[in-house]
Design a protein around this motif. Structure first.
Motif, short mmCIF file in Angstrom:
data_model
loop_
_atom_site.label_atom_id
_atom_site.label_comp_id
_atom_site.label_asym_id
_atom_site.label_seq_id
_atom_site.Cartn_x
_atom_site.Cartn_y
_atom_site.Cartn_z
N VAL A 27 0.97 -1.23 0.00
CA VAL A 27 -0.11 -0.09 0.08
C VAL A 27 0.89 1.02 0.17
O VAL A 27 1.78 1.45 0.69
CB VAL A 27 -1.12 -0.06 1.29
N GLU A 29 0.72 5.99 -0.47
CA GLU A 29 -0.07 6.71 -0.25
C GLU A 29 0.31 7.80 -1.50
O GLU A 29 1.11 7.89 -2.04
CB GLU A 29 0.39 7.73 0.80
N GLU A 38 -5.09 6.09 -0.09
CA GLU A 38 -4.34 4.76 0.38
C GLU A 38 -4.48 3.67 -0.77
O GLU A 38 -5.56 3.07 -1.00
CB GLU A 38 -4.85 4.04 1.49
N GLU A 40 -3.79 0.31 -2.60
CA GLU A 40 -3.09 -1.21 -2.72
C GLU A 40 -2.43 -1.12 -4.18
O GLU A 40 -3.00 -0.70 -5.15
CB GLU A 40 -4.06 -2.16 -2.76
N MET A 58 -15.26 -1.37 0.06
CA MET A 58 -13.83 -0.59 -0.01
C MET A 58 -14.10 0.88 0.75
O MET A 58 -15.02 1.35 0.40
CB MET A 58 -13.32 -0.38 -1.46
N ARG A 62 -9.55 4.30 0.05
CA ARG A 62 -8.64 3.37 -0.59
C ARG A 62 -9.11 3.13 -2.04
O ARG A 62 -10.03 3.50 -2.59
CB ARG A 62 -9.28 2.15 0.27
#
Length: 148
Positions: A27, A29, A38, A40, A58, A62
């Motif tokens: 992950v 930023e 954030e 993945e 989610m 994210r």
């Protein structure tokens, strides 16, 4: 009855294994203007193929960043993806090329309008609600692992 319990246990194990596998993605930023993301990172063939499939929910901040080995007019689809998503196609410098809204569990292609190095999937409408559009810049992409 015993067979149902075994099947339920197997299904729970598989779901748990899938959640664990998804949770192991790195992950990083990213920022889009003042907005924190954030992300993945899907930088392998397997993680790019699986993407956000089978996820039930989610968090709003994210998303998933797809990192491609080469700039190309990459396309995304929503097979086995349960969440409505928006995808931003991004060039190597972090400029958003175009944003497409994608309906769950469809096989419609959503493609970059010109060669892209990245694709960032967020919950549907995330970009529009924040005034992020084509020409906006994503920052933090240099932290993304190299594609494999």
């Amino acid at each position: 009855m015993k067979g149902r319990i075994v099947l339920a246990g197997l299904a729970a194990s598989l779901i748990g294994a899938a959640a664990w596998a998804q949770a192991t993605l790195p992950v990083i930023e990213l920022t889009a203007g003042f907005h924190r993301i954030e992300a993945e990172v899907a930088a392998t063939d397997g993680s790019r193929q699986t993407g956000l499939m089978n996820r039930q929910a989610m968090l709003q901040q994210r998303g998933m960043l797809f990192v491609f080995a080469e700039e190309n007019t990459h396309c995304m689809w929503m097979r086995n993806t349960l969440l409505p998503l928006s995808v931003a196609f991004v060039d190597a410098e972090g400029n958003i090329i175009n944003i497409e809204d994608m309906r769950p569990q469809t096989e419609d292609n959503h493609c970059a309008r010109r060669p892209a190095r990245y694709a960032l999937e967020m919950n549907a409408g995330w970009f529009a609600k924040r005034g992020i559009a084509a020409g906006s810049k994503l920052r933090g992409l240099e932290r993304a692992p190299r594609p494999q």
